[in-house]
Design a protein around this motif. Structure first.
Motif, PDB file in Angstrom:
ATOM      1  N   PRO A 145       0.822  -1.214   0.000  1.00  0.00           N
ATOM      2  CA  PRO A 145       0.000   0.000   0.000  1.00  0.00           C
ATOM      3  C   PRO A 145       0.853   1.260   0.000  1.00  0.00           C
ATOM      4  CG  PRO A 145      -0.826  -1.580   1.590  1.00  0.00           C
ATOM      5  CD  PRO A 145       0.495  -2.110   1.111  1.00  0.00           C
ATOM      6  N   GLY A 146       0.348   2.292  -0.657  1.00  0.00           N
ATOM      7  CA  GLY A 146       1.104   3.529  -0.777  1.00  0.00           C
ATOM      8  C   GLY A 146       1.500   4.129   0.555  1.00  0.00           C
ATOM      9  N   ALA A 147       0.608   4.070   1.540  1.00  0.00           N
ATOM     10  CA  ALA A 147       0.911   4.653   2.851  1.00  0.00           C
ATOM     11  C   ALA A 147       2.064   3.919   3.515  1.00  0.00           C
ATOM     12  CB  ALA A 147      -0.323   4.618   3.739  1.00  0.00           C
ATOM     13  N   ALA A 148       2.059   2.598   3.436  1.00  0.00           N
ATOM     14  CA  ALA A 148       3.144   1.811   4.013  1.00  0.00           C
ATOM     15  C   ALA A 148       4.455   2.108   3.312  1.00  0.00           C
ATOM     16  CB  ALA A 148       2.806   0.323   3.917  1.00  0.00           C
ATOM     17  N   ARG A 149       4.414   2.139   1.987  1.00  0.00           N
ATOM     18  CA  ARG A 149       5.628   2.416   1.209  1.00  0.00           C
ATOM     19  C   ARG A 149       6.193   3.788   1.554  1.00  0.00           C
ATOM     20  NH1 ARG A 149       5.967   5.342  -3.074  1.00  0.00           N
ATOM     21  NH2 ARG A 149       3.737   5.186  -3.537  1.00  0.00           N
ATOM     22  N   GLN A 150       5.343   4.786   1.629  1.00  0.00           N
ATOM     23  CA  GLN A 150       5.818   6.137   1.892  1.00  0.00           C
ATOM     24  C   GLN A 150       6.416   6.264   3.292  1.00  0.00           C
ATOM     25  OE1 GLN A 150       2.390   8.582   1.065  1.00  0.00           O
ATOM     26  NE2 GLN A 150       2.272   7.798  -1.045  1.00  0.00           N
ATOM     27  N   ALA A 151       5.783   5.628   4.286  1.00  0.00           N
ATOM     28  CA  ALA A 151       6.295   5.696   5.647  1.00  0.00           C
ATOM     29  C   ALA A 151       7.652   5.017   5.754  1.00  0.00           C
ATOM     30  CB  ALA A 151       5.308   5.053   6.607  1.00  0.00           C
ATOM     31  N   ILE A 152       7.786   3.860   5.122  1.00  0.00           N
ATOM     32  CA  ILE A 152       9.056   3.138   5.191  1.00  0.00           C
ATOM     33  C   ILE A 152      10.140   3.899   4.443  1.00  0.00           C
ATOM     34  CG2 ILE A 152      10.210   1.016   4.443  1.00  0.00           C
ATOM     35  CD1 ILE A 152       7.490  -0.393   5.113  1.00  0.00           C
ATOM     36  N   GLN A 153       9.809   4.492   3.300  1.00  0.00           N
ATOM     37  CA  GLN A 153      10.793   5.287   2.565  1.00  0.00           C
ATOM     38  C   GLN A 153      11.220   6.516   3.357  1.00  0.00           C
ATOM     39  OE1 GLN A 153       8.553   5.624  -1.159  1.00  0.00           O
ATOM     40  NE2 GLN A 153      10.188   4.485  -2.193  1.00  0.00           N
ATOM     41  N   ALA A 154      10.285   7.098   4.096  1.00  0.00           N
ATOM     42  CA  ALA A 154      10.640   8.238   4.944  1.00  0.00           C
ATOM     43  C   ALA A 154      11.606   7.808   6.046  1.00  0.00           C
ATOM     44  CB  ALA A 154       9.381   8.854   5.543  1.00  0.00           C
ATOM     45  N   ALA A 155      11.373   6.634   6.627  1.00  0.00           N
ATOM     46  CA  ALA A 155      12.274   6.115   7.658  1.00  0.00           C
ATOM     47  C   ALA A 155      13.639   5.773   7.074  1.00  0.00           C
ATOM     48  CB  ALA A 155      11.653   4.884   8.320  1.00  0.00           C
TER      49      ALA A 155
END
Length: 318
Positions: free
Chosen positions: A256-266
């Motif tokens: 999911p986009g939200a999961a991907r974005q959060a992990i990329q931010a981390a």
């Protein structure tokens, strides 16, 4: 916490940057055994990502078949953000080309999150080789075809690909001696049982201190501070060999986009930390950051290069 709550938390983390609060750990699968540089790279970034996400990122080693087993496990996992994988040049550019039993597509079966590190390669020769620079080594090889040997961690490994790439670009011929791992390949080089090897600087550095092996070239844009006397391949006249290896993070396709974005931010936050940079440099690797699109292009380009090399050298693993 159910999946909807998790995704909501991830979206909040990506948008506003606060810590991610949830109880379930995130698995980071490393497709190689514990203790090597790949394992260290994963564990260092996992610590810092855990802090950003406020969730434990647990490294799980799934070694075997040159990284195929661990990579396939990531590809088959549920795309819910709780399973990640460490991708390497071997798992995502070499194995799908040279292994007949590779059952995943590195571009379509994964969510490509981005690169996290680059590692320069190095050409080492034993003390018995009568050459102390790259030009002299190439000249000697041309005058003595198939006389010298080069070791690698095994057939179809990145060291094997580097060796065949070198032979192809320089018009030389050496005999390949595959081992079951980099440690034995390097140990036999130091003992004079083989004449040369193509490996990473991180693996080679301990052996350079003994004076029984000599570095002729590194694959990096410029000379390395830790080895200032060793030229790059490009500097020595063979730029086709000047390609470092890389490491990245991936998840299963369809994350999911939200999961991907959060992990990329981390990931981005971890890669900017001085703590990570210091630990990576101590291992002979350099932090790197790329977008998903840039990472895909790196993989695609390397797959094309490996396909050409493996076809010319008839490299295939059952």
């Amino acid at each position: 916490m159910d999946r909807r709550q998790f995704l909501f938390s991830l979206a909040a983390c990506a948008a506003a940057g606060p810590a991610l609060a949830q109880n379930r750990p995130i698995r980071l699968i490393v497709p190689f055994s514990p203790g090597g540089s790949t394992d260290v790279i994963a564990r260092e970034i996992a610590v810092l990502m855990s802090k950003s996400l406020n969730a434990t990122v647990v490294v799980e080693n799934r070694g075997g078949a040159g990284g195929l087993i661990g990579a396939a496990e990531v590809a088959r996992a549920a795309p819910d953000g709780f399973t990640l994988g460490l991708a390497t040049q071997s798992t995502h550019a070499v194995n799908p080309i040279v292994y007949k039993k590779a059952d995943y597509n590195p571009l379509t079966d994964f969510t490509l999150l981005g690169e996290i590190a680059l590692a320069p390669g190095i050409l080492l020769v034993s003390d018995k080789v009568p050459a102390r620079d790259l030009a002299g080594f190439v000249e000697y090889l041309r005058g003595h075809p198939d006389r010298l040997t080069y070791s690698s961690p095994g057939t179809g490994t990145i060291g094997h690909i580097w060796g065949e790439q070198f032979k192809r670009s320089t018009g030389t011929s050496m005999l390949h001696v595959p081992y079951k791992g980099a440690s034995q390949a390097l140990a036999d080089l130091a003992a004079g049982q083989v004449d040369s090897t193509f490996t990473s600087v991180a693996s080679a550095f301990p052996y350079l201190k003994g004076g029984r092996v000599h570095a002729l070239a590194v694959s990096w844009p410029s000379r390395l501070d830790m080895l200032p006397e060793v030229p790059t391949y490009a500097e020595a006249g063979w730029p086709d060999n000047n390609q470092p290896t890389w490491y990245g993070l991936v998840g299963p396709a369809g994350m999911p986009g939200a999961a991907r974005q959060a992990i990329q931010a981390a990931m981005a936050a971890a890669l900017q930390a001085d703590e990570l940079r210091k630990k990576y440099l101590g291992q002979g690797v350099f932090p790197a950051h790329s977008s998903s699109e840039e990472f895909a292009e790196v993989i695609r380009r390397d797959m094309e290069r490996v396909a050409a090399i493996s076809k010319a050298a008839n490299i295939s693993v059952d």
